[in-house]
Every structure is written in C-alpha cells, then in structure tokens.
Scaffold this active site. Structure first.
Site, PDB file in Angstrom:
ATOM      1  N   LYS B 105       0.764  -1.005  -0.067  1.00  0.00           N
ATOM      2  CA  LYS B 105       0.110  -0.422  -0.224  1.00  0.00           C
ATOM      3  C   LYS B 105       0.931   1.691  -0.003  1.00  0.00           C
ATOM      4  CE  LYS B 105      -2.724   2.930   2.809  1.00  0.00           C
ATOM      5  NZ  LYS B 105      -3.536   3.352   4.271  1.00  0.00           N
ATOM      6  N   GLY B 166      -8.128   8.600  10.032  1.00  0.00           N
ATOM      7  CA  GLY B 166      -8.593   8.779  11.297  1.00  0.00           C
ATOM      8  C   GLY B 166      -9.187   9.550  11.793  1.00  0.00           C
ATOM      9  N   GLY B 193     -11.338   7.341   7.033  1.00  0.00           N
ATOM     10  CA  GLY B 193     -12.016   8.499   7.133  1.00  0.00           C
ATOM     11  C   GLY B 193     -13.223   7.684   7.415  1.00  0.00           C
ATOM     12  N   ASN B 214      -8.894   1.224   9.981  1.00  0.00           N
ATOM     13  CA  ASN B 214      -8.210   0.795  11.112  1.00  0.00           C
ATOM     14  C   ASN B 214      -8.588   1.517  12.460  1.00  0.00           C
ATOM     15  OD1 ASN B 214      -6.252  -0.138  12.523  1.00  0.00           O
ATOM     16  ND2 ASN B 214      -4.541   0.755  11.872  1.00  0.00           N
ATOM     17  N   THR B 215      -8.728   3.072  12.025  1.00  0.00           N
ATOM     18  CA  THR B 215      -8.947   3.675  13.597  1.00  0.00           C
ATOM     19  C   THR B 215     -10.373   3.357  13.237  1.00  0.00           C
ATOM     20  OG1 THR B 215      -6.754   5.189  13.048  1.00  0.00           O
ATOM     21  CG2 THR B 215      -9.277   6.138  14.571  1.00  0.00           C
TER      22      THR B 215
END
Lengths: 66, 263
Positions: B105, B166, B193, B214-215
């Site tokens: 990535k 995030g 996002g 992720n977040t």
C-alpha cells in the site's frame, strides 16, 4: 569498530558479519530486514556480509499499522 | 441471484471473499488485534515497517506469529512517509522482510495536520516501484483524474480517501467516489475516514470493490464488536449495490394497491 544501528552508536568486533550482529542483538530468530547505508542486505547474504567502520545499519520489522 | 459467497474480487491474481481490509494499528494489545481482525472476517491486513526495538521487550509477541502470513495477505504500508524516496525505501525493506512480497500500500503524505496525500510525490514513488515489480494499491485523494492517472501508470488498485485518516468523518464526497468507480478498470477501495458501519455501507453502495479501515474499528469502545458490525455493513452495502437501489423521488408512492379498496 563503530557502527550505527537504528540510530544508536555501537561497538562491534572487527570483521563482524550481518549474522553476527543479529546474534549479538539476540535477533537471530526474528523476522527482520536489514539495510546498510541505505542498501538492502538480503537475508541470503547475512552470513557473508561484513561491516565497515561507520556503517549505518537499519533493522526493521513488521508491526501493527493502518 | 448473486449471493455473497459467489461474489468475489481479485487482487494481484488472488481471489478474495471479504471486501473489508483492515489495519492493525492502534489496538491496546496483540490479543485485541487478533480478535478484532478475526471478527472483521478480513483476508487482507496492512502492517507498518518500523525499526526493531533493540534490547527492549524481549520475547514480545510478534505480529507475524499472531496473524500469520499463511492465513492473511499482508499489505505493508508506507505510512509516515512524506517523500517518494522514503516510500520507495520502505517498500524495498518490506519486500525483503516478507520474502519477496511485492504487494504494497503506497501512501505519501503531504502534511501532518490533514495527512492528505502528496499526489505528486505519490506519482513519483509509484513510477519507480512499478518498474521494480511492485504491485501497488495506492492511497490518493477523492480526485477522479488522479485516480485514473494511477490506474494508467499500472497501479493494481486505487484507494481514494473518504475523509482524512483517523477522522471518522465518513464519505465526504460520494459523487467523486462514484465517478472514480465508474471510470475505473481496476479495483477501487475507499481507504481512510470511515467512522461507523453506515459509512462502510455507503462506500459499498457507491460501487466500491472494498473498504480499508483501521481507526474506526481499533478506536471503537468495543473494537471486536465494531469489527463484526463493519463486516456486516460491507456485506449489506455490497448486496444493496448488486441488488440495485430504487430511484429517489420527491413524493410518495403507495405500497398497498389502490384497487379493491371498499371505503
């Protein structure tokens, strides 16, 4: 002989190989990658590759990230 | 009828069933990382490449042992890189680290406040890395022109942001995401996002091939439950996209027949 490993100065025996350094750091069994002076030293060459005075070494691993 | 088990997507010659890709950062410990990743049903997970801690935490649990490459496709990222050179260097290290692994990535960031991509530096890095045989999933703006350029260069997937990394702001520009999807001949994944399950569903309803997050999972009060919610949202959004939604209208149309009324 002085080299820099992950930003820290380190005194290692003259003629040390990449494998020697990993053993010294107790990382011989860890999954890591090594770069010396911005060039990758492939795992297959760790036992032959010898450091020179002043080499800048980076040892990296995979950690959690997004 | 297309059911979810026959609905797969291909990436770098491999077939995947899950359209949810997850990051492995920000968890409280390795156990939580493992449980949340399992609950998400993800088959592809991002990892960061960082310096080893010399002399610290000996015997510390290793990500590669907890979430083995035999079970997950690793997607090393270039997070934290602000120049093409740093990103190229990181990818080369990742390839060595993961035994000639070429799927990466690519992200090259522009500034710390927004973590928006520096698209010019990203082009530069992509050009070099593609020549070196890397298979690049590229993080970029929700800009249809940039997305097409990355595809034309040879990136194997384009990953526009939904909102800043995030931020949890959700899909800020659904029209652009739709345009990117319509123009594309490579998988399009929303990356960054997403805040909650409905955001993930919207990304899929817009026709994206997948979502990387992720977040939104790791930062939830209960990350494992959120991972499960995201899995369902991705599946629901995908099925809704395939099913084809009804057009929006300003006024009502009755659901029960008018014919046969007795009053």
């Amino acid at each position: 002989m002085n080299i820099t490993v992950n930003g820290e100065k380190r005194d290692i025996p003259q003629g040390s190989t990449a494998s020697d350094l990993l053993s010294l750091l107790e990382m011989q069994n860890d999954k890591v990658a090594m770069e010396v002076n911005m060039e990758i030293v492939p795992r297959s060459q760790h036992s032959e590759f010898r450091f020179n005075e002043g080499d800048k070494v980076e040892i990296v691993r995979a950690i959690g990230g997004g | 009828m297309t059911n979810s088990s026959s609905d797969t997507f291909e990436l770098a010659g491999k077939t995947y069933h899950s359209r949810l890709l997850v990051g492995t950062g920000k968890y409280k410990d390795m156990q939580e990382t493992k449980l949340a990743t399992e609950a998400s049903g993800a088959e592809i997970m991002t990892v960061a490449i960082r310096r080893t801690n010399i002399g610290q935490n000996p015997g510390e649990e290793n990500l590669l042992d907890t979430l083995p490459q035999s079970k997950y496709t690793y997607l090393p990222n270039t997070a934290g890189c602000y120049t093409a050179d740093d990103a190229i260097r990181t990818c080369r290290l990742a390839r060595e680290l993961l035994d000639d692994h070429t799927l990466v990535k690519l992200e090259v960031l522009g500034d710390e406040k927004t973590l928006f991509p520096d698209v010019q530096q990203t082009y530069k890095a992509a050009e070099v890395l593609i020549k070196e045989g890397f298979q690049i999933m590229v993080y970029t703006n929700d800009d249809p022109i940039a997305a097409k350029n990355f595809e034309d260069m040879g990136c194997i997937a384009v990953m526009p942001l939904a909102a800043p990394i995030g931020s949890g702001l959700g899909i800020r520009n659904p029209h652009n995401i739709r345009t990117i999807v319509e123009n594309a001949n490579v998988p399009i994944l929303v990356d960054a996002g997403v805040g909650t399950a409905s955001d993930a569903a919207i990304a899929m309803e817009l026709g994206c091939d997948g979502v990387l997050m992720n977040t939104a999972i790791a930062g939830a009060k209960d990350p494992i439950l959120m991972a499960s919610a995201m899995k369902k949202a991705i599946e629901a959004g995908r099925e809704a996209y395939l099913a084809g939604r009804i057009p929006m209208k300003r006024f009502a149309s009755a659901s029960s027949p008018i014919e046969g009324t007795f009053f």
